[in-house]
Design a protein around this motif. Structure first.
Motif, mmCIF file in Angstrom:
data_model
loop_
_atom_site.group_PDB
_atom_site.id
_atom_site.type_symbol
_atom_site.label_atom_id
_atom_site.label_comp_id
_atom_site.label_asym_id
_atom_site.label_seq_id
_atom_site.Cartn_x
_atom_site.Cartn_y
_atom_site.Cartn_z
ATOM 1 N N LEU A 144 1.944 -1.651 -9.089
ATOM 2 C CA LEU A 144 1.533 -1.599 -7.686
ATOM 3 C C LEU A 144 2.645 -2.095 -6.773
ATOM 4 N N GLY A 148 0.789 -0.134 -1.218
ATOM 5 C CA GLY A 148 0.137 0.901 -2.012
ATOM 6 C C GLY A 148 -1.371 0.744 -2.028
ATOM 7 N N THR A 149 -2.046 1.770 -2.551
ATOM 8 C CA THR A 149 -3.505 1.762 -2.641
ATOM 9 C C THR A 149 -3.933 1.525 -4.077
ATOM 10 N N ALA A 150 -4.775 0.515 -4.277
ATOM 11 C CA ALA A 150 -5.306 0.189 -5.598
ATOM 12 C C ALA A 150 -6.809 0.390 -5.602
ATOM 13 N N ALA A 167 -4.888 -7.843 -6.229
ATOM 14 C CA ALA A 167 -4.389 -6.676 -5.488
ATOM 15 C C ALA A 167 -4.070 -7.050 -4.050
ATOM 16 N N SER A 170 -1.002 -9.171 -3.930
ATOM 17 C CA SER A 170 0.199 -8.409 -4.290
ATOM 18 C C SER A 170 0.669 -7.494 -3.173
ATOM 19 N N ALA A 172 -1.238 -5.033 -1.527
ATOM 20 C CA ALA A 172 -1.825 -3.696 -1.431
ATOM 21 C C ALA A 172 -2.211 -3.397 0.014
ATOM 22 N N VAL A 175 -7.466 -1.665 -0.814
ATOM 23 C CA VAL A 175 -8.056 -1.942 -2.118
ATOM 24 C C VAL A 175 -9.464 -1.349 -2.141
ATOM 25 N N ARG A 194 -8.694 -4.949 4.331
ATOM 26 C CA ARG A 194 -8.086 -3.956 3.440
ATOM 27 C C ARG A 194 -9.000 -3.560 2.286
ATOM 28 N N ASP A 220 -2.980 5.217 -5.728
ATOM 29 C CA ASP A 220 -1.705 4.949 -6.404
ATOM 30 C C ASP A 220 -1.924 4.345 -7.786
#
Length: 330
Positions: A144, A148-150, A167, A170, A172, A175, A194, A220
């Motif tokens: 990731l 980015g998208t988790a 996430a 980190s 993201a 999420v 998010r 992602d």
């Protein structure tokens, strides 16, 4: 030897005690890791010393360079192919007892020092570090990137809640928290703007579409943190939501085989991999996040129990879900 300060009691501990999650050597003291304080060490131990606050990860490796045998001390899990072998049986015979106790004898390989943890105000919360470490190892494997998208499949479980926290920590940009418990989903959505909750229905195509829509396009990375669910449809819904070139990592307890479409995996250059337990380096990184405030454990409800009422402790643990857990404080 360590004094146990707080030991995480997984929600499914009662099922383990009743033999429903695989065989364990008996008699034994259950308990897959803890936070403790070192009391004494053998002459050949140099990674920790008396007085250190440590995290016991419970994961013991045979040390072989190729396909090492692994066990979880005081628990049901074995690494490798997941089957008991003569080697894992011998390891479990020597290192049988876990951490649901006042004191525990641990191999040095399972212990890592938590620098500065002696001043942490709520040591019982640190029992959650073991869960964060497992989720953190899986998140690291996803690759990731910030922004980015988790998507977290099984976000409403304890491991999934830990993955959601990681996430966010980190970086993201979005999420997608996918799960079945509407109340927990609402709570996760309140953590951060998010977090986009998605209620899963059990329909592979419908859930995949809902996850992709919440992600504003393809996902992602997907982290599957589901437990012992009746079928693999939710996991495969996560796979289907991946963008081309995306990565999915499995860290949960799903007990079904996955029918992965060969051509889709190949032509869309997707990655599917597994991650089991945690390295000490990842666990230390999780502690650093907690220590610095990047991860705030105050959002996780902790309920403490003692050793005087084992049945009550297991019953309370079984009632926990999402961002809540039981910590044994002897």
């Amino acid at each position: 030897m360590i004094d146990v300060l707080a030991a995480y009691v997984p929600a499914y501990t009662d099922a383990v005690a009743r033999g429903e999650r695989g065989p364990v050597p008996t008699p034994l003291v259950l308990g897959p890791g803890c936070v403790g304080r070192v009391v004494s060490v053998a002459d050949d131990v140099f990674n920790v010393e008396p007085g250190d606050v440590v995290l016991d990860l419970a994961l013991l490796n045979s040390g072989a360079e190729t396909d090492p045998a692994e066990i979880l001390i005081g628990w049901t899990g074995v690494g490798g192919r997941g089957a008991t072998t003569g080697e894992t049986a011998a390891m479990r015979k020597i290192w049988r007892d876990g951490t649901f106790a006042e004191r525990a004898l641990c191999p040095k390989e399972t212990l890592m020092k938590l620098p500065g943890a002696e001043s942490y105000p709520r040591p019982e919360r640190l029992a959650f570090l073991g869960w964060l470490a497992v989720a953190g190892e899986g998140m690291k494997a996803t690759g990731l990137q910030p922004g980015g998208t988790a998507a977290i499949i099984g976000a409403t479980g304890q491991l999934g809640s830990a993955a959601t926290l990681i996430a966010l920590a980190s970086g993201a940009g979005r999420v997608v928290a996918a799960g079945r418990d509407a109340e927990v989903l609402k709570r996760l959505g309140e953590w951060d703007s998010r977090v986009i909750p998605v209620a899963m229905t059990g329909s592979r195509s419908g859930d995949a579409a809902a996850i992709a829509e919440a992600a504003a396009g393809g996902v992602d990375v997907v982290l599957d943190a589901l437990g012992a669910v009746p079928d693999a449809a939710p996991t495969m819904a996560g796979y289907d939501s991946l963008r081309s070139g995306g990565t999915m990592v499995l860290i949960g307890g799903v007990r079904q085989d996955l029918a992965v479409p060969y051509g889709d995996l190949m032509r869309r250059r997707r990655t599917l991999r597994g991650s089991w337990m945690s390295s000490p380096a990842t666990a230390l990184a999780m502690w650093r996040m907690v220590q610095s405030g990047v991860i705030d454990l105050a959002v996780i409800d902790v309920h403490t129990v003692g050793l005087d009422d084992p049945d009550g402790a297991l019953e309370l643990a079984a009632a926990m879900n999402g961002p809540a857990f039981v910590a044994l404080v002897p």
